[in-house]
Design an enzyme around this catalytic site. Structure first.
Site, PDB file in Angstrom:
ATOM      1  N   THR A 128       8.699  -9.030  -1.163  1.00  0.00           N
ATOM      2  CA  THR A 128       8.111  -8.047  -0.252  1.00  0.00           C
ATOM      3  C   THR A 128       8.119  -8.636   1.152  1.00  0.00           C
ATOM      4  OG1 THR A 128       6.086  -7.005   0.566  1.00  0.00           O
ATOM      5  CG2 THR A 128       5.772  -8.783  -0.993  1.00  0.00           C
ATOM      6  N   ASP A 130       5.984  -7.949   3.174  1.00  0.00           N
ATOM      7  CA  ASP A 130       4.572  -8.086   3.550  1.00  0.00           C
ATOM      8  C   ASP A 130       3.991  -9.468   3.207  1.00  0.00           C
ATOM      9  OD1 ASP A 130       4.695  -5.509   4.396  1.00  0.00           O
ATOM     10  OD2 ASP A 130       3.358  -4.665   2.887  1.00  0.00           O
ATOM     11  N   ARG A 165       3.766  -3.754  32.433  1.00  0.00           N
ATOM     12  CA  ARG A 165       3.203  -2.862  31.403  1.00  0.00           C
ATOM     13  C   ARG A 165       2.539  -3.630  30.256  1.00  0.00           C
ATOM     14  NH1 ARG A 165       8.410   1.132  30.667  1.00  0.00           N
ATOM     15  NH2 ARG A 165       7.927   2.491  32.413  1.00  0.00           N
ATOM     16  N   MET A 172       5.074  -3.650  10.233  1.00  0.00           N
ATOM     17  CA  MET A 172       4.647  -3.352   8.865  1.00  0.00           C
ATOM     18  C   MET A 172       3.594  -4.348   8.399  1.00  0.00           C
ATOM     19  SD  MET A 172       7.904  -1.869   6.801  1.00  0.00           S
ATOM     20  CE  MET A 172       8.350  -0.140   7.012  1.00  0.00           C
ATOM     21  N   GLY A 173       2.962  -4.011   7.308  1.00  0.00           N
ATOM     22  CA  GLY A 173       1.878  -4.823   6.763  1.00  0.00           C
ATOM     23  C   GLY A 173       0.791  -3.863   6.335  1.00  0.00           C
ATOM     24  N   ARG A 174       0.956  -3.404   5.100  1.00  0.00           N
ATOM     25  CA  ARG A 174       0.070  -2.352   4.597  1.00  0.00           C
ATOM     26  C   ARG A 174      -1.357  -2.867   4.387  1.00  0.00           C
ATOM     27  NH1 ARG A 174       1.863   1.985   1.059  1.00  0.00           N
ATOM     28  NH2 ARG A 174       3.633   0.815   0.277  1.00  0.00           N
ATOM     29  N   GLN A 282      12.529  -3.457  10.272  1.00  0.00           N
ATOM     30  CA  GLN A 282      12.057  -4.760   9.790  1.00  0.00           C
ATOM     31  C   GLN A 282      12.570  -5.098   8.394  1.00  0.00           C
ATOM     32  OE1 GLN A 282       7.543  -5.000  10.954  1.00  0.00           O
ATOM     33  NE2 GLN A 282       8.241  -2.890  11.043  1.00  0.00           N
TER      34      GLN A 282
END
Ligand code: F6P
Length: 350
Positions: A128, A130, A165, A172-174, A282
């Site tokens: 994963t 993640d 700015r 991502m990274g639930r 990603q």
């Protein structure tokens, strides 16, 4: 040695390095152990529908640098249907599989564990981007994703500096903020917001104001998609979601926290702000050397476990070593961000 026909399957979100595992399992399975190796197509759906292809040396030739998975994948949860567990067991038997190597994250490995509990000969391989599977120091796919995000942060610095700015980067990274923290440290982010630590908008703006007051004209804020905004009494914070519709494993689709954050930063501070959502970029493209090597080592270790008939295990990285752990230990909790590492990232905030 009784396992002769070995299935291999990729489930859940794709990630770079899957093909390295498939290649390693096939090469060692065929060449060293003399097994017949079968690729199950499209994750657990392939088991339910008995979709497979034979894997041989030709089939896995040239796939090492390729992202994604040559077998296809899905988020199918085979345990959801009526009598799900028994149906999967029947299908595996009908496919004549003496063993099944399951490459996946928390959901896919969770299914593998419950099949093992029913006596099925399964071995897990942790993947994963993640990096949130317990029991392994790292999953493959994570290093590639982190490098993609680091490069994006480097590129966003150019515009941030040229235009004075604030650039918000949603990554991502639930459930965990590994990508955000490691890419944030590597890319020199001025703030990193992660699911493990709900954030307060006032504090975020305060930190950015302080930074700009000391003369900096730009800021880079990295936010994980699962980061939660804490509002007043709500200290646990709330997720920002794209859709309340749940997938087969009960997950809502996350996304939008970057836009919310960008809007609030601009409104509250007056600093011109832009938002970049990196999304599936990603997970795409060619794996890094690290992920190719880790995937290869995992694949070799997985087919060795099959050969030893040491089922119910997941291969894992501990320090520099490849070890095996019980599937149970991989799924009982998530591996959240090491708070010492987050403290290091925080040194560079503001
Ligand atoms: O689990 C890996 C992951 O990339 C998460 O970071 C993300 O929330 C999810 O998959 C996205 O899933 P999908 O590809 O189904 O949109």
């Amino acid at each position: 040695m009784s396992a002769k026909r070995v299935g291999i399957m990729t489930g859940g979100g794709d990630c770079p390095g899957l093909n390295a595992v498939i290649r390693a399992v096939t090469r060692k399975g065929m060449n060293v152990y003399g097994y017949e190796v079968v690729g199950v197509l499209e994750g657990w759906r392939g088991i339910l529908e008995r979709l497979s292809i034979p894997l041989d040396l030709n089939a896995v030739s040239g796939i090492l640098p390729k992202g994604g998975t040559i077998l296809g994948t899905s988020r199918t949860n085979p345990l959801k249907g009526e009598n799900g567990q028994q149906v999967v067991i029947d299908r595996m038997n009908q496919m004549g599989l003496d063993a099944l190597i399951v490459i996946g994250g928390e959901d896919t490995i969770g299914v593998a564990k419950s099949l093992y509990d029913e006596g099925m000969p399964v071995v897990g391989v942790p993947k994963t981007i993640d990096n949130d599977l317990a029991g392994t120091d790292q999953t493959f796919g994570f290093d590639t994703a982190t490098n993609i995000v680091m490069e994006a942060i480097d590129r966003l610095h150019t515009t941030a500096e040229s235009h004075n700015r604030v650039m918000v980067v949603e990554v991502m990274g639930r459930h965990t903020g590994w990508i955000a923290v490691e890419a944030g440290i590597a890319g020199g982010a001025d703030m990193v917001l992660i699911p493990e630590v709900p954030f307060d908008l006032n504090e975020v703006c305060q930190t950015l104001r302080k930074r700009h007051n000391r003369g900096k004209t730009f800021s880079i804020v990295v936010v994980a998609e699962g980061a939660r905004v804490a509002m007043e009494e709500d200290v646990e914070g709330s997720l920002v979601i794209q859709s309340t519709e749940k997938d087969a494993f009960g997950h809502v689709r996350l996304g939008g926290v970057g836009n919310l954050l960008g809007r609030e930063i601009e409104n509250r501070t007056g600093f011109e702000t832009r938002v970049t959502v990196l999304g599936h970029i990603q997970r795409g493209g060619s794996p890094t050397a690290f992920d190719r090597i880790l995937g290869t080592r995992f694949g070799i270790a997985a087919i060795d476990l099959v050969h030893q008939e040491d089922f119910g295990k997941m291969v894992a990285l501990r320090g520099m070593e490849i070890v095996s752990i019980d599937l149970q230990d991989a799924v009982e909790k998530l591996r959240t961000v090491d708070m010492d590492l987050y403290e290091i990232a925080k040194v560079f905030f503001g």
